[in-house]
Scaffold this motif. Structure first.
Motif, PDB file in Angstrom:
ATOM      1  N   UNK A  82      24.623   8.053  24.949  1.00  0.00           N
ATOM      2  CA  UNK A  82      24.885   6.751  25.246  1.00  0.00           C
ATOM      3  C   UNK A  82      23.737   5.960  25.967  1.00  0.00           C
ATOM      4  N   UNK A  83      23.847   4.677  25.685  1.00  0.00           N
ATOM      5  CA  UNK A  83      22.765   3.772  26.445  1.00  0.00           C
ATOM      6  C   UNK A  83      22.992   3.961  27.820  1.00  0.00           C
ATOM      7  N   UNK A  84      24.253   3.974  28.436  1.00  0.00           N
ATOM      8  CA  UNK A  84      24.462   4.001  29.769  1.00  0.00           C
ATOM      9  C   UNK A  84      23.849   5.520  30.461  1.00  0.00           C
ATOM     10  N   UNK A  85      24.209   6.490  29.580  1.00  0.00           N
ATOM     11  CA  UNK A  85      23.567   7.715  30.071  1.00  0.00           C
ATOM     12  C   UNK A  85      21.926   7.605  30.345  1.00  0.00           C
ATOM     13  N   UNK A  86      21.504   7.096  29.203  1.00  0.00           N
ATOM     14  CA  UNK A  86      19.944   7.108  28.956  1.00  0.00           C
ATOM     15  C   UNK A  86      19.723   6.359  30.174  1.00  0.00           C
ATOM     16  N   UNK A  87      20.179   5.131  30.536  1.00  0.00           N
ATOM     17  CA  UNK A  87      19.612   4.298  31.667  1.00  0.00           C
ATOM     18  C   UNK A  87      19.669   5.121  32.887  1.00  0.00           C
ATOM     19  N   UNK A  88      20.672   5.668  33.276  1.00  0.00           N
ATOM     20  CA  UNK A  88      20.796   6.473  34.385  1.00  0.00           C
ATOM     21  C   UNK A  88      19.748   7.435  34.673  1.00  0.00           C
ATOM     22  N   UNK A  89      19.827   8.516  33.215  1.00  0.00           N
ATOM     23  CA  UNK A  89      19.060   9.493  33.497  1.00  0.00           C
ATOM     24  C   UNK A  89      17.471   9.296  33.461  1.00  0.00           C
ATOM     25  N   UNK A  90      17.082   8.419  32.788  1.00  0.00           N
ATOM     26  CA  UNK A  90      15.775   7.868  32.501  1.00  0.00           C
ATOM     27  C   UNK A  90      15.140   7.510  33.890  1.00  0.00           C
ATOM     28  N   UNK A  91      16.030   6.641  34.464  1.00  0.00           N
ATOM     29  CA  UNK A  91      15.620   6.045  35.827  1.00  0.00           C
ATOM     30  C   UNK A  91      15.393   7.390  36.814  1.00  0.00           C
TER      31      UNK A  91
END
Lengths: 431, 275
Positions: B100-109
């Motif tokens: 999900x986009x939220x997970x992507x945002x957190x982990x890619x950061x």
């Protein structure tokens, strides 16, 4: 060998000049280094077949160590191919004496040059090669210059049997065979190669700079060097096939051991049917190639230089003459007589004709290709069975993988060997 | 991304591989050295090489798996071992690409944190014939890992690992987790001593009551299965790309040699048959 070979391999990876003398001395103590020399003269009197068994057994543990031990007999082989009694007796005496004293006496066969590998082993290729070595007649002997490369034991050798042309523009017509002591002025060792496998066997560049060798060290006169090479190849290629067979067996045994111990969930790896198929297929190949190898060795005993040990004058001499006379100075001096030398050479040439040599090149090449291709196949299949974990160094299987490939390259590449099979078996039928 | 841009990226990667990897690849083979890898990794981060598979909206390169494969092929032409380190890292990023986009945002950061040294990740992929005993249980709502991981790459190099453990007694019930290298209970044995890819380090990790931080739980159930499937597919493809790169370089070296080597009376490359 078994407890030490991985440690030796690791040491040689760090230092290609490392040599485990302790292991070599143990082999020397039980005369494996002089196994073909007749018992009466101090050796083991082993036939070609017995030596094939020796090579298979040693190579199944470590091919590099096997060559360190068995290549010691190369001097005898070269001398037997010459079959001048003076040379043969001199070589045997030196080898037996060194063995008794526990001292190494290494022989190298120097064929390959920076600009010529396979070219040195085949007539038409030799005719067109660009040699880097060169011999020149000088008062009292010959002056040799140039470089040989990828020479097994070149960094350890006490003697080098080398093929060197007198005329670099006509290499085949002028190729001669020399015995060169490595303590001669102008002889030096260059780089010891860092190979991917067979690390315990040193492969070196050797350099001749105005090396003077006496007349008597010209083993084959100009134009006869190729014949000498072909005769040696007619024996050695088959033994490389045997070495490949041994390596294949060793790799398979290691893989079976690993698969028997390795647990996958509720069963062993060896209980997997795909593993059983690979093992069965390799066993089939090993059995088949072993038949070919040992048939070849039996033929060497019956029809090649080993036959001389069974020939009447040699057998009678070995039976009648006491050992101290066989290895003494008086017989050695007598044997150097030109007339006796010529008789010896003629006697051998009658037993081992040009046709015999080419027949053995054909069969030896076939055995070499079969054995060494099997080595690569078995090492590859062993890797398939054991996977990443089994390929870690401590299991010993990756060493077989590294060692195997080189067998397809030396003693004539397998492509060159295939050409020899074709040239000998088929070319006469279609020309 | 346009084909012109990807061509430029591949050209830059080729230059990087030639300048930074070629000269040291033989030395790395003889004496594998983690510091040397770190230096290469650090330099490559200046051209965003570790983040090429991360979508552009998260400050990554936005390369597709095919483009990543081409880059890995380019690196592998100089050193397959180095390329395999990047392959493990890209595969560790792959599960996030299907999250999900939220997970992507957190982990890619976390992956692309300009304040920290460039993070190197790896991934543990369970295989049919491995002897992994890694599994998870829950205790007071917290996930706990125990057992031995499958064999995987970058084991002694990566800062953290994407892990797909099965639940004890329920092998079909997998999770997707992130485990920091320094997590309590994580133990490293000696890496395998393989005949190739020596600069990378392959081996297993032992988990002894490793308590997974709640925010390191990335997915469970179907989502975790999907992530595992994505990671596995990309790993197979990336491994093939590395093999192609190594094969291409071997071919080029052999070709160069054949053009120089004189045998059978002619340049070796001109020998069609011996006649």
């Amino acid at each position: 060998m078994l407890p030490k070979v991985l440690e030796i391999d690791a040491k040689c990876a760090k230092d290609p000049r490392y040599f485990d003398w302790e292991l070599w001395k143990k082999a020397n103590d039980i005369k494996l280094t002089i196994s073909p020399i007749p018992k009466k003269m101090g050796g083991l009197g082993w036939s070609a077949l017995a030596n094939a068994v020796l090579v298979e057994e040693l190579a199944s543990v470590c091919l590099a160590t096997a060559s360190n031990i068995t290549f010691n007999t190369f001097g005898l082989l070269g001398a037997m191919v010459e079959c001048r009694p003076g040379i043969v007796l001199k070589v045997i005496r030196e080898m037996v004496d060194a063995q008794k004293k526990g001292k190494p006496l290494f022989w190298s066969w120097a064929i390959t040059e920076p600009s010529a590998g396979t070219d040195m082993e085949e007539g038409r290729a030799m005719a067109t090669m660009h040699p880097s070595t060169h011999a020149e007649k000088v008062p009292g002997g010959f002056k040799i210059n140039g470089t040989k490369c990828f020479i097994t034991n070149g960094s350890l050798a006490h003697y080098v049997i080398a093929n060197i042309p007198f005329d670099t523009s006509a290499p085949r017509e002028s190729m001669a065979t020399f015995l060169i002591p490595t303590d001669a002025n102008g002889f030096s060792v260059g780089a010891v190669e860092r190979k991917c496998g067979q690390k315990a066997s040193q492969t070196a560049e050797i350099i001749f700079k105005d090396v003077l060798v006496p007349e008597e060290n010209l083993w084959e006169p100009p134009g006869r060097g190729l014949r000498h090479t072909r005769e040696i190849l007619s024996i050695t290629r088959g033994f490389i096939g045997v070495a490949g067979l041994g390596l294949a067996r060793g790799a398979l045994e290691k893989a079976i051991g690993f698969a028997g111990r390795k647990k996958i969930r509720d069963h062993r790896l060896i209980d997997e049917e795909w593993v059983q198929f690979i093992i069965a297929d390799l066993l089939k190949d090993i059995m088949t190639v072993r038949h070919a190898c040992y048939n070849f060795a039996i033929a060497l005993d019956a029809c090649h230089v080993w036959r001389m040990f069974d020939a009447f004058p040699v057998k009678a001499g070995l039976n009648i003459l006491p050992r101290n006379l066989l290895l003494g100075n008086s017989l050695a001096e007598l044997a150097q007589n030109k007339f006796i030398e010529n008789i010896g050479t003629a006697f051998k040439n009658k037993l081992v004709t040009d046709k015999t040599v080419e027949t053995f090149v054909k069969h030896g090449s076939a055995v070499k290709v079969a054995g060494t291709d099997l080595a690569v196949k078995a090492a590859n299949s062993a890797a398939d069975i054991v996977g990443l974990e089994g390929m870690s160094r401590e299991h010993g299987i990756e060493k077989y993988f590294r060692d195997a490939k080189i067998t397809q390259i030396y003693e004539g590449t397998n492509q060159a060997n295939r050409m020899d099979v074709f040239e000998n078996a088929i070319r006469p039928l279609i020309s | 991304m346009t084909s012109a841009i990807i061509s430029t990226i591949i050209d830059e990667c080729r230059k990087f591989a030639v300048n930074e990897i070629r000269s040291t690849s033989l030395e790395m083979d003889l004496s594998p050295d983690a510091d040397r890898v770190r230096r290469i990794w650090g330099k490559s981060s200046q051209m965003d090489l570790p983040w090429l598979s991360v979508p552009e909206i998260f400050s990554g390169g936005g390369c597709t798996p095919l483009e990543c494969a081409k880059i890995l092929e380019t690196l592998a032409a100089e050193c397959a071992g180095v390329a395999s380190i990047y392959a493990h890292h890209y595969c560790a990023c792959t599960p996030l690409l299907v999250a999900h986009a939220e997970i992507q945002k957190k982990w890619f950061a976390k992956f692309i944190d300009p304040k920290n040294a460039p993070l190197m990740a790896s991934v543990m992929l369970p295989e049919e014939f491995d002897e992994s005993t890694l599994s998870w249980t829950k205790e007071n709502g917290q996930c706990i890992l125990n057992g031995k991981s499958p064999i995987f790459g970058s084991v002694m190099l990566a800062d953290g690992f994407m892990v797909f453990p099965s639940e004890t007694g329920h092998p079909e019930n997998i999770l997707c987790l992130w485990i920091d290298r320094a997590a309590a209970g994580v133990a490293f044995g000696e890496p395998l001593q393989l005949p190739g890819l020596k600069i990378n380090s392959f081996g297993s990790i032992l988990f002894n009551d490793v308590r997974v931080l709640p925010d390191h739980m990335i997915a469970d159930g179907q989502a975790a299965q999907k992530m595992l499937s994505a990671a596995r597919s990309s790993f197979y493809g990336f491994t093939a790309a590395i093999a192609v790169g190594a094969a291409r370089r071997a071919f080029e070296k052999a070709l160069d040699y054949a053009k120089e080597r004189y045998q059978f009376g002619k340049k070796f490359i001109l020998v069609i048959h011996f006649d």
